[in-house]
Design a protein around this motif. Sequence first.
Motif: not given
Length: 123
Positions: A45-50, A92, A94
């Motif tokens: 899973v690609t983390p959202l946000g910075y 998140c 990931a």
Amino acid sequence: MAAAGDGPWLDDAAGRLVRPFTVSNGRTEPSVALDLISQVMATGVTPLGYLGPEHAQALDLCRAPVSVAEVAAHLKLPAVVTKVLLADLVDCEALTTKPPAFHHTPTDRSLLEAVLDGLRRQL
């Protein structure tokens, strides 16, 4: 001296230019219970946000199951800071975590003696 976008900020003479707790925004308590020998692994899973560069480095290290202690060693960060970073990634989704599995209690004398015997054979 490394440029701002180049991995961890290190200087050959001074060492790390960013204090470890700056990496975790001063946080010292991870949101997820992690032991030094807990296994963590990327979920894809690609983390959202910075997330900071250390988060990306930690995620890259976790492509295969790895212990929290190993991630801390590779990142050259204190274990508590590493736990906070890894907990962020677990939050998140990931990373996934697996607590250490003990067939015996971790302080079982026979287990500790077996570990000691194995270490002596390695020397």
